[in-house]
Structures are given as C-alpha cells and as structure tokens.
Scaffold this active site. Structure first.
Site, PDB file in Angstrom:
ATOM      1  N   ASP A 126       0.853  -1.182   0.000  1.00  0.00           N
ATOM      2  CA  ASP A 126       0.000   0.000   0.000  1.00  0.00           C
ATOM      3  C   ASP A 126       0.889   1.233   0.000  1.00  0.00           C
ATOM      4  OD1 ASP A 126      -2.371   1.755   0.454  1.00  0.00           O
ATOM      5  OD2 ASP A 126      -3.325  -0.162   0.918  1.00  0.00           O
ATOM      6  N   HIS A 171      -2.705   3.145  -4.780  1.00  0.00           N
ATOM      7  CA  HIS A 171      -2.120   2.697  -3.511  1.00  0.00           C
ATOM      8  C   HIS A 171      -0.691   2.222  -3.744  1.00  0.00           C
ATOM      9  CE1 HIS A 171      -5.525   3.188  -0.829  1.00  0.00           C
ATOM     10  NE2 HIS A 171      -6.308   2.635  -1.730  1.00  0.00           N
ATOM     11  N   GLU A 176      -9.627   2.924  -5.316  1.00  0.00           N
ATOM     12  CA  GLU A 176      -9.222   4.288  -4.941  1.00  0.00           C
ATOM     13  C   GLU A 176      -8.027   4.792  -5.761  1.00  0.00           C
ATOM     14  OE1 GLU A 176     -10.787   4.413  -0.316  1.00  0.00           O
ATOM     15  OE2 GLU A 176      -8.709   3.798  -0.683  1.00  0.00           O
TER      16      GLU A 176
END
Length: 801
Positions: free
Chosen positions: A229, A299, A365
């Site tokens: 991440d 990410h 995202e």
C-alpha cells in the site's frame, strides 16, 4: 476492500432439505427453544454429575444438521485417536486434534493404528467415495466412542474442529463427557475469508500464524493478505530489492516517529520469501488458502518511492516518501510498457510463492489526478483510442489479467475494476462499496465476494463506549455482523449463483498493536464464520449468543484477545436526592447483569440488576454481565466522589456535530506525553472537530474542566480537503465553549498554551458565567489551523469551591 477454497459451487449443503423437521435442525436453533426477551431469565439446566456432558450448542459455526442420541461419550486422558496406517491425511488431522485438546483440557489423546479396538476411541476415516461435498463431514458420537468421516482431509479437519469444540465446551481441564449425537455438516459458501492489512502496521510471522489458527477453528478457509500500500511494501521481491528495502520503511507521523530523545526513527518490516513460504505452508496445513494482494495502479506510493521511474514522471518533481498518512493518495503507476515489465516481474515472483488460484491486484481508490495532469499519459490514452482515465485503468487491469491467465491464475480486484470497460471474463470482483459492485458484477456474469465496508469491515468501532479502542464510525456491532444478508437486495437467482462467499476486512491504520487486531477480530469474525458456513434458514441471534459463551471461555484459556463490547455494562448516572440514580445495561440485552457497590468484582452469586439503583455518594459500583455462570465481559466500574463527577463525559459520550469522517483516534503518544505507555483514544471528526454535550445541567456549575490532546493531521482526504473547517485564533488558540448552538458567541475560552508543548493530554480549566437549567454545550477549537488536530478527551462541570 478476497480466495476460493476447494469446494463445489456456492451450494448450501447436501444435508439440508426444505422439509427438514424442526427437531432435525441443529438442536441449538430457535427450534430447540426460543430465547426470552431477557435471556438472563431463561431457565438453565442444572449441571449433570461429573464428568459433565457438553451441550451440543457448543459448536460454532452451527452445523447443518444435528440429531441427538442417548447417553454420552467419556472423553479423557485414556481416549485414543485411531487412524489408518495408509491415511497420512487422517494422521495429520489426529495430531492437530490432540494438540488442540492439550491446549485447553491439559491432556493429549494418543494416536494409534485403526486396526485395534475402537471402543472408547475417536476414529478418523477418509473415504473418497462418500456422497458428500469436499469440505463436508459426518460426526457420530456414541457412548462407546466417536467417529468422523469425510471424503477429503479438509472435511475430516472440520469434523475434528467440531469434536474439539464439543470436548472443550465446559471450559474446564481434565476429563469430560460429550453428549451422544450425529452431525452432518458442510459449508454454505466456498469463499469464507478474512483480509488482514499488514501494510499500514506490520504484523510478525508468529502473529499472522496466530490469526490463521483462529481462522481454522472457525472453519474459515481464505486468508487475504494485504501486502502492499502507500504506507508500506511488505514482501521481498528478489528482482526488485528496493521494494522491501525502501518501500518497507517509513517515518510515522508525530510522536510515533520520534524516539525518547526526539530523533527521527524508521518504522520498517517486510516478509522474506522464505517467511512467505512458511506462512503459506502453515495455512495449508489448516486448510486455508493464502491470497496475496499487490495493489495497482493506485495505492502505489511505497513502490514508487522505491522505483520512481514507474510513477508518473512528467508530473513528479521528485520521488515521494513512503507515506506516513492515511487516506486516498494520488500516486499511480504509469501505463508504459516498462512499467508492465516491472509489475509482471513482481507478479511472477508472487505466483511462485503463492499456490492460490487467485491473485488480488487491488484496483481501488486509484485517484487519477496525476494521470489527468500528465501529457504522456494523455497521449497514451489517445493512442489506445480510449475514452478517458477510467477506461485506461480498465485497459491496465485487462493487461495484468491476461498475464495472470498465462500463469494459470485468476485476477481478483476491488469493485472499481468494473469501471471504464469490460473485465476479463474470468475476473472475480470483491464488492466493498455497498451492494452496487456485487449487483453489477454478477449481472455481467462475474463471480463475486461480498465485503461491504460498513457491514463487514472489522476496523469499524464495535460500540460508542468510553473504553472502545481506536477505529472508524459508524459502529458495526456483533449483531450486525451476524445478521449480514448473503443475498443483496435486488439480486436474482442467476446472479446469486455467482456469489461465492464473503469475508471480513481488517484495515489497520488505527490498529497499531496485535492486541488491537485481536479485539477487532473477535467475536465479530465468529459471527461472520457462521454466516458463510451455516444454512441461512436456521440462523438465530440468541442461539448464537448462547454458543458464543463457551467460545469466549476457550479464547480466555488460549489467551486469544476479544472484545466484550457487546456485553460490557454501560452506566447511566444522574444526580438524585439520595445521591445518584444509576441505570445499567449492555448493548445486546443478553445475559444477566450482576453488581457490587463496595468496589469489589461481582461473581455469579452477586446481586442481579433488575431496576435503576438509588445510590449514595461517594459511589464505587462494579458490574459484569453473566450467562450460565460465565462472565461475558470484564468488570466495569463507575466511581463518583460527588455529583460533579456524574457530569463527566468522554469524547465518546459527546455528540459529533456532523456525520462522516468521525474516527476514534489513538493518540500518537502516551497520556503523559511519553512515547511508551497507555494511550488515549479520542473521538473526533476530521473535517470539523466539534462536539456537543447535550442537556448539560448548569445549575451550580462554576468551572468547566476539559482534558485535551493533539494528534498530527496525517490524513489525505483527496477532494474533500477543501471542506476542512478551521477557526481563527482570537487572539490566542483556545478551546471555545458555546451555549445552545455552535454559532453563538463563546461563553468560555480555555487557552491551549499549556497544551501546545505536550504530545500527551493536558487538563484545562476556565470559569463559566452563572447559568441555570439544562443547555447544550458546543465545543470547538479555535487555533487558526487544522494541523495538529486538537481533540477532546473528556469534559466535566465543577461547582464553586
């Protein structure tokens, strides 16, 4: 923001028939006996003579079919486990069962060859011709012994887990007795999972193995390992060593990132490939598939910090650091050919480490600001004939999916992978943003794993109690997990066939320690285990709670941490003529509350709470919830020297001024400001740190006392950043108190100067004007900036000395 086991389709079970009589369904369902509105008052059978026969309801998740028998099987140190010499799988299961029994009862049954006398023994039998599913089993317990039959080692393993639960239901050591019964059992779904994020806060190999142990005992079979991440890269890639060496380290925000002398310290951790293989083998021995997640295209900040050439180069001015912040970041991989060489090289090493059919590539995202700002990326979109950045991500995912297909693997991604174009036909979607992703994916014919954020995310708070650990809001209760529907509204039968299971997700931004991880997992993971294993038509909330009681006793014996928030006693205390009127309750209403007023800890013989208590001051009241003589929670205490103490409210007991972005944050330093020690958990809104004390009784209140703390604003809110509220310091930074609403002039200001230099908590006081009656009080920080983020720990109203 999960692996598929080795079982037939999302079939419920061959053993459950629509017309199955109530008496034939597990004796622990509502068919057995309905719980009363207050289970504490339910009749409980008197204990039998020793050894006590374990109640069949000790099994969790609930078996598909249960038929009671006559008598009981005496189980003790003399009991042997019989396995056939030509069945090494049965021997492995027998060894596991013996180890589990030793851990709780204090003795280990001996393994012996099945050719001997079976009387008084446990026989484990593998029979590939049995007409049952791959993970199914049959457990027969009689007066002369027990037998577990299955067609696979996995099924035999799950049968052994059920027998172990029956053998440890009384929470005691030494010999016991197991009620005679027949259980026919199989899972409802083939993906029964848990995701653990180790990128934000690293967990050791031993800690990961402890999680796998608990999964196995709940018959969960898929461990989704979130390894990369923005805040950390946790897997060694030999072709690209800087991923772990650079991407595996960061400087944590605030006091977390400094030592006792104030020097910056690195927070590092990653798994070597040898460790990865060890964990994968450990999981496999417990019939758990490990599904790795390597995030892309978003990410990706930790990876780009290590190898900046694979970021969006014409937008980046310099390599980013590995992020110390939580939230949505804007660093994406670029879509050039050399980046795919990089990513497929990583995935090839990952495929070599993880035998799982599924490889998770994230996809969530992916904030596309850098792609939009990049002339190079825009030219790529045009050259490919794509519509926009969403279509570019779809093309990106498709290219990665094709590569995984050449390696014999199936791509799994979060539901954003549905956006911008058509997915590879074999791709599986993990639906996290409510039900929409699941509905669309199944409509397109893709398999789906359900993992909606507000329903199955284990990082959400379990209560609004003062002692609730850090986490996100709104509250996700134990009951909400248990009542999770496996068929989203609006999904037809054809779509439902594509739902292969569900999983709980534990993100660990706000779970710094392994203790916090365990508190977040249990018992909500236990509830979810029943949702994905047991037939939905027999699900019963009160019965589940009864079966949870022995499970919590096992956790105590095994030293597995769990939250008791569902059963912990809440106190509501109001001033009264005699001193105080105190109302006791718990979240579920399950069990009986017992209490003492002398400061001692209650036990199963202490008085039972039946109505509000009239108590004199000073007060030292301790209360615990019990069921069947077992404590469901640790004792909770209410202390008050005077009526003024009853006015104290913690930040959790105050009302947030707005919804959204409400968090329970762990302070970045101990309460006294040191780097080590107990830390406060502060309830605060990231957009507008503002609290309301409803109905404050102001008669006689002369002073307001507030305990405040500050935390670093290490949150990236992406497009919501411009909504952050700041209030001017007039003239100095202060906590302002306003009457009845948050727009009125302050009635008191508590200067923050004493707290500015402290990483911990600071007590502030200020006089109040003479007021009467009950009023809402609004608390806001006027500091002129949002970093640091100021937060209330608690407030109270004090009389004149």
């Amino acid at each position: 923001m999960k692996s598929r086991p080795l079982v037939a389709p999302p079939v419920r079970t061959a053993f459950v028939h629509a017309g199955l009589a109530c008496a034939m369904v597990v004796a622990l369902t509502a068919c057995e006996r309905k719980a009363t509105a207050e289970p504490a008052a339910a009749a409980v059978a008197a204990p039998a003579a020793q050894p006590r026969a374990a109640h069949p309801s000790a099994i969790l998740p609930r078996p598909a079919r249960f038929v009671p028998g006559q008598g009981a099987f005496a189980f003790g140190p003399q009991t042997a486990i019989q396995v056939a010499a030509d069945q090494p799988g049965a021997r492995r299961v027998g060894e596991f069962l013996a180890q589990r029994v030793l851990a709780v009862r204090g003795f280990a049954p001996k393994l012996r060859d099945r050719s001997g006398d079976a009387k008084g023994a446990i026989a484990l039998a593998l029979d590939p011709t049995l007409p049952i599913g791959e993970e199914a089993y049959v457990l027969d317990v009689g007066q002369d012994g027990a037998r577990i039959s299955a067609r696979s080692e996995a099924g035999l393993f799950y049968g052994a887990v059920s027998l172990w639960q029956l053998a440890t239901a009384d929470g005691a050591q030494g010999a016991t007795a197991i009620a005679a019964q027949r259980i026919e059992d199989a899972p409802a779904y083939r993906w029964r999972g848990l995701m653990l994020d180790v990128a934000r806060h690293f967990r050791s190999v031993d800690e990961v193995k402890a999680v796998l142990d608990q999964m196995a005992l709940l018959k969960l079979n898929t461990f989704h390992w979130h390894l990369t991440d923005d805040q950390g890269w946790r897997i060694e890639i030999k072709k690209y060593p800087r991923l772990a060496e650079v991407g595996g380290c960061r400087v944590r925000a605030g006091a977390n990132g400094r030592d006792a002398q104030g020097k910056t310290v690195q927070y590092c951790g990653y798994y070597t490939q040898e460790q990865i293989r060890d964990v994968v083998a450990y999981a496999a021995a417990r019939h758990i598939v490990v599904v790795p997640e390597i995030e892309m295209p978003g990410h990706a900040q930790a990876a780009i910090a290590a190898y900046p050439a694979f970021g969006v180069g014409d937008v980046l001015k310099q390599p980013p650091p590995v992020s110390p912040d939580w939230g949505v970041h804007t660093y994406l991989f670029n879509p050039e050919d050399q980046t795919f060489v990089f990513l497929t090289g990583i995935l090839d090493e990952v495929v070599g480490l993880f035998p799982s059919k599924y490889i998770h590539i994230g996809g969530d995202e992916a904030a596309k600001d850098q792609w939009k700002a990049s002339p190079t990326v825009q030219a790529k979109i045009k050259s490919l004939g794509l519509k926009d950045e969403a279509a570019l991500q779809s093309w990106f995912v498709g290219r990665i999916g094709e590569h995984l297909q050449t390696r014999g693997r199936v791509l799994v991604g979060w539901d954003e992978i549905l956006e911008g174009g058509k997915l590879p036909a074999s791709a599986t979607v993990m639906s996290w943003r409510g039900d929409a992703g699941a509905l669309e994916a199944t409509r397109q014919g893709h398999d789906v794993i359900l993992a909606p954020d507000r329903k199955l995310y284990l990082d959400y708070a379990q209560s609004e109690r003062d002692d609730e650990p850090s986490g996100r809001f709104p509250v996700a209760t134990l009951r909400a997990f248990y009542e999770f529907p496996m068929t989203p509204p609006g999904m037809d039968a054809q779509q439902t066939a594509h739902v292969i299971g569900a999983q709980g997700n534990l993100w660990v931004e706000h779970k710094r320690t392994f203790e916090q991880v365990q508190l977040a997992l249990h018992p909500r993971l236990d509830a979810l285990a029943e949702v994905v294993w047991s037939p939905a038509q027999g699900r019963d909330w009160n019965d589940f709670q009864r079966r949870l009681v022995p499970q919590l006793e096992r956790y105590k014996t095994l030293k597995v941490g769990f939250s008791d928030a569902a059963y912990a006693v809440d106190f509501k205390a109001e001033p009264a003529a005699a001193g105080a009127q105190v109302t006791l309750s718990n979240q579920t209403g399950f069990g009986e509350i017992r209490y003492r007023t002398d400061g001692g800890e209650p036990d199963a013989s202490s008085p039972v709470y039946a109505q509000p208590l009239q108590a004199a001051l000073p007060l030292d009241l301790v209360a615990t919830a019990f069921f069947d003589g077992h404590a469901l929670s640790s004792p909770r205490r209410l202390r008050a020297q005077s009526a003024a103490d009853l006015s104290e409210r913690s930040s959790a007991g105050l009302k947030a001024c707005r919804e959204g972005y409400n968090l329970r944050l762990e302070d970045d330093a101990a309460r006294d400001g040191r780097s080590e020690g107990a830390r406060a958990a502060l309830t605060v809104n990231l957009i507008d740190p503002c609290w309301i004390y409803p109905g404050a009784k102001l008669d006689g209140a002369a002073t307001l006392r507030a305990t405040v703390g500050q935390v670093p604003y290490n949150f990236q809110l992406w497009h919501d950043t411009d909504q952050i509220v700041t209030r001017k310091a007039q003239p100095d930074a202060a906590l302002e108190v306003r009457l009845d609403d948050c727009k009125s002039a302050p009635i008191a200001r508590l200067p923050l100067q004493p707290a500015l230099a402290s990483d911990g908590l600071t007590v502030l006081e200020a006089p109040l004007p003479k007021l009467s009656g009950s009023h809402d009080l609004c608390f806001v920080f006027a500091s002129g900036k949002h970093d640091p983020l100021w937060a209330l720990d608690r407030v109270s109203l004090r009389p004149a000395p």
